[in-house]
Design a protein around this motif. Structure first.
Motif, PDB file in Angstrom:
ATOM      1  N   TRP A   1      -8.073  11.584   0.735  1.00 21.35           N
ATOM      2  CA  TRP A   1      -6.643  11.126   1.263  1.00 21.35           C
ATOM      3  C   TRP A   1      -6.871  11.065   3.036  1.00 21.35           C
ATOM      4  O   TRP A   1      -6.330  10.036   3.548  1.00 21.35           O
ATOM      5  CB  TRP A   1      -5.534  11.990   0.983  1.00 21.35           C
ATOM      6  CG  TRP A   1      -4.911  11.888  -0.516  1.00 21.35           C
ATOM      7  CD1 TRP A   1      -5.325  12.830  -1.569  1.00 21.35           C
ATOM      8  CD2 TRP A   1      -4.254  10.770  -1.037  1.00 21.35           C
ATOM      9  NE1 TRP A   1      -4.429  12.387  -2.822  1.00 21.35           N
ATOM     10  CE2 TRP A   1      -3.994  11.004  -2.335  1.00 21.35           C
ATOM     11  CE3 TRP A   1      -3.829   9.639  -0.543  1.00 21.35           C
ATOM     12  CZ2 TRP A   1      -3.296  10.264  -3.203  1.00 21.35           C
ATOM     13  CZ3 TRP A   1      -3.311   8.577  -1.578  1.00 21.35           C
ATOM     14  CH2 TRP A   1      -2.931   9.175  -2.825  1.00 21.35           C
TER      15      TRP A   1
ATOM     16  N   PHE B   1     -10.155   1.357   2.394  1.00 22.52           N
ATOM     17  CA  PHE B   1      -9.520   0.815   1.058  1.00 22.52           C
ATOM     18  C   PHE B   1     -10.409   1.647  -0.085  1.00 22.52           C
ATOM     19  O   PHE B   1      -9.849   2.024  -1.191  1.00 22.52           O
ATOM     20  CB  PHE B   1      -9.830  -0.609   1.175  1.00 22.52           C
ATOM     21  CG  PHE B   1      -8.659  -1.465   1.560  1.00 22.52           C
ATOM     22  CD1 PHE B   1      -8.592  -1.631   2.799  1.00 22.52           C
ATOM     23  CD2 PHE B   1      -7.720  -1.828   0.706  1.00 22.52           C
ATOM     24  CE1 PHE B   1      -7.327  -2.312   3.186  1.00 22.52           C
ATOM     25  CE2 PHE B   1      -6.588  -2.735   1.092  1.00 22.52           C
ATOM     26  CZ  PHE B   1      -6.506  -2.735   2.430  1.00 22.52           C
TER      27      PHE B   1
ATOM     28  N   THR C   1       2.956   6.522  -6.981  1.00 22.02           N
ATOM     29  CA  THR C   1       1.918   7.364  -7.612  1.00 22.02           C
ATOM     30  C   THR C   1       2.068   8.747  -7.483  1.00 22.02           C
ATOM     31  O   THR C   1       2.206   9.830  -8.336  1.00 22.02           O
ATOM     32  CB  THR C   1       0.568   7.021  -6.744  1.00 22.02           C
ATOM     33  OG1 THR C   1      -0.058   5.711  -7.150  1.00 22.02           O
ATOM     34  CG2 THR C   1      -0.699   7.870  -7.486  1.00 22.02           C
TER      35      THR C   1
ATOM     36  N   LEU D   1      -8.914   5.062  -0.454  1.00 24.41           N
ATOM     37  CA  LEU D   1      -7.546   4.998  -0.776  1.00 24.41           C
ATOM     38  C   LEU D   1      -7.717   4.900  -2.401  1.00 24.41           C
ATOM     39  O   LEU D   1      -6.869   5.121  -3.036  1.00 24.41           O
ATOM     40  CB  LEU D   1      -6.924   3.956  -0.071  1.00 24.41           C
ATOM     41  CG  LEU D   1      -5.542   3.667  -0.636  1.00 24.41           C
ATOM     42  CD1 LEU D   1      -4.690   5.270  -0.316  1.00 24.41           C
ATOM     43  CD2 LEU D   1      -4.823   2.473   0.060  1.00 24.41           C
TER      44      LEU D   1
ATOM     45  N   ILE E   1       2.348   1.825  -3.509  1.00 21.51           N
ATOM     46  CA  ILE E   1       1.919   2.395  -4.593  1.00 21.51           C
ATOM     47  C   ILE E   1       1.337   3.788  -4.465  1.00 21.51           C
ATOM     48  O   ILE E   1       1.350   4.704  -5.214  1.00 21.51           O
ATOM     49  CB  ILE E   1       0.265   1.583  -4.771  1.00 21.51           C
ATOM     50  CG1 ILE E   1      -0.380   2.046  -6.047  1.00 21.51           C
ATOM     51  CG2 ILE E   1      -0.786   1.620  -3.369  1.00 21.51           C
ATOM     52  CD1 ILE E   1      -0.112   1.416  -7.173  1.00 21.51           C
ATOM     53  N   VAL E   2       1.114   4.117  -3.164  1.00 22.77           N
ATOM     54  CA  VAL E   2       1.009   5.666  -2.888  1.00 22.77           C
ATOM     55  C   VAL E   2       2.180   6.473  -3.330  1.00 22.77           C
ATOM     56  O   VAL E   2       2.227   7.477  -3.915  1.00 22.77           O
ATOM     57  CB  VAL E   2       0.585   5.851  -1.195  1.00 22.77           C
ATOM     58  CG1 VAL E   2       0.618   7.256  -1.021  1.00 22.77           C
ATOM     59  CG2 VAL E   2      -0.880   5.316  -1.092  1.00 22.77           C
TER      60      VAL E   2
ATOM     61  N   LEU F   1       0.861  -1.234  -0.156  1.00 25.05           N
ATOM     62  CA  LEU F   1       0.050   0.065   0.075  1.00 25.05           C
ATOM     63  C   LEU F   1       0.804   1.237   0.060  1.00 25.05           C
ATOM     64  O   LEU F   1       0.572   2.197  -0.935  1.00 25.05           O
ATOM     65  CB  LEU F   1      -0.949  -0.048   1.105  1.00 25.05           C
ATOM     66  CG  LEU F   1      -2.149  -1.010   1.222  1.00 25.05           C
ATOM     67  CD1 LEU F   1      -2.876  -0.731   2.400  1.00 25.05           C
ATOM     68  CD2 LEU F   1      -3.055  -0.603   0.124  1.00 25.05           C
TER      69      LEU F   1
ATOM     70  N   LEU G   1      -6.350   7.535  -5.050  1.00 29.32           N
ATOM     71  CA  LEU G   1      -5.134   6.886  -5.928  1.00 29.32           C
ATOM     72  C   LEU G   1      -5.883   7.058  -7.471  1.00 29.32           C
ATOM     73  O   LEU G   1      -5.026   7.551  -8.231  1.00 29.32           O
ATOM     74  CB  LEU G   1      -5.018   5.665  -5.730  1.00 29.32           C
ATOM     75  CG  LEU G   1      -3.881   5.404  -4.647  1.00 29.32           C
ATOM     76  CD1 LEU G   1      -3.954   4.043  -4.068  1.00 29.32           C
ATOM     77  CD2 LEU G   1      -2.632   5.920  -4.768  1.00 29.32           C
TER      78      LEU G   1
ATOM     79  N   TYR H   1      -6.117  10.800  -8.672  1.00 31.13           N
ATOM     80  CA  TYR H   1      -4.798  11.311  -8.416  1.00 31.13           C
ATOM     81  C   TYR H   1      -3.791  10.941  -9.819  1.00 31.13           C
ATOM     82  O   TYR H   1      -3.268  11.681 -10.480  1.00 31.13           O
ATOM     83  CB  TYR H   1      -3.617  11.198  -7.442  1.00 31.13           C
ATOM     84  CG  TYR H   1      -2.508  11.663  -7.118  1.00 31.13           C
ATOM     85  CD1 TYR H   1      -2.328  12.833  -6.414  1.00 31.13           C
ATOM     86  CD2 TYR H   1      -1.437  11.358  -7.954  1.00 31.13           C
ATOM     87  CE1 TYR H   1      -1.123  13.884  -6.373  1.00 31.13           C
ATOM     88  CE2 TYR H   1       0.068  11.970  -7.755  1.00 31.13           C
ATOM     89  CZ  TYR H   1      -0.102  13.243  -6.950  1.00 31.13           C
ATOM     90  OH  TYR H   1       1.301  13.936  -6.865  1.00 31.13           O
TER      91      TYR H   1
END
Lengths: 51, 250
Positions: free
Chosen positions: B24, B211, A29, B214, A25-26, A22, B218, B221
């Motif tokens: 976020w 989840f 990104t 998030l 990927i953050v 996790l 993601l 973004y």
């Protein structure tokens, strides 16, 4: 820390792998997003200068 | 005001940048609260012992792995029908997030399966359909990378997404209609008898919320990033076309 007994290894490794994935990927990104934004702004500035 | 207004990249980016901080922060708070609650403050299961704590990662990631594909399906259909570039880019942006979700589900499933079933892996319908879904994700990303023309890539990946949906549906419902594997039935159900106990259910819901948020953060973004990549390429192509003219003028 809770007592995980004989399954401690399984539980902790599941959490470790998941959190690493996790976070990865953050981070990837945001890193790519910033790089692309900087590139776009540079090209925009160049285009504006050249008319 | 229509939803299709946000097919305009400028409007999409403006809305996306307004919404993202909330997503976020929401994701961070839900994940920390849900995982800390689940890990530290829930009891062991009478049969599965402390391995039940893996549920807070396994179920939300598996849910998102499948739902990410459905989101890509909707975005692909919008691309096929209405040719909105933002939707094709959103589908592209979601795929790597889906890969990570599928990987987490597969890893945590294997780690959980070993002490419970005595094996890391079985060719069970749900596990197998999930593995195939993972391969579809890889193929989807590879296809986007392999084709230079973005519209052709969007067309072909949309078709791949339609085909892969079969496995996304199988992954979701295999435990219901294919009653022959090791994998248990759904952990979440509207039927209270089938649902996990409340003591596990509430932190699980918070983790699922985390989840979902998030994933949304993601994808928004990353879609913004894809839009900027596209704009940079267009500007550079314009520069390249303009360069010979400038040379002639000089």
């Amino acid at each position: 820390m809770p007592d995980l007994g004989k399954y401690a290894e399984a539980v902790l490794s599941a959490y470790a792998v998941s959190i690493v994935l996790l976070v990865a990927i953050v981070v990837l990104t945001v890193w790519r997003g910033r790089k692309v934004r900087a590139e776009m702004e540079a090209v925009e500035r160049r285009s504006a200068r050249n008319g | 005001m229509s939803l299709w207004e946000y097919a305009n990249p400028v409007k999409f980016l403006r809305l996306s940048e307004r919404v993202q901080p909330w997503l976020w922060w929401g994701a961070g708070i839900c994940l920390v609260v849900g995982l800390v609650w689940g890990f530290f403050f829930t009891p062991d299961d009478f049969r599965q012992g402390s391995t039940v704590k893996i549920i807070y990662l396994h179920v939300p990631s598996a849910l998102m792995a499948i739902n990410a594909w459905f989101m890509m399906l909707v975005a692909s259909l919008i691309w096929i029908v209405r040719r909105h570039h933002v939707s094709a880019l959103a589908a592209r942006a979601a795929a790597p997030v889906g890969i990570v979700m599928t990987l987490i589900a597969l890893f945590t499933g294997a780690i959980w399966g070993q002490p419970m079933w005595g094996t890391w892996w079985a060719w069970d319908p749900r596990l197998t359909s999930f593995l195939i879904l993972f391969l579809f994700y890889l193929g989807y990303v590879a296809l986007w990378e392999a084709i230079e023309d973005p519209d052709t890539a969007a067309d072909l990946t949309s078709i791949l997404c339609l085909v892969g949906t079969v496995f996304a549906v199988l992954s979701r419902y295999a435990v219901l209609f294919w009653n022959q594997g090791l994998h248990q039935g759904a952990s979440l159900s509207l039927d209270k008898e089938e649902n996990v106990a409340d003591v596990f259910y509430f932190p699980l819901l918070v983790c699922i919320g985390g989840f979902v948020l998030l994933f949304l953060a993601l994808v928004l973004y990353r879609t913004g990033t894809e839009i900027r990549v596209r704009r940079t390429r267009a500007l550079m192509a314009r520069e390249t076309r303009g360069a010979p003219l400038q040379a002639e003028e000089a």
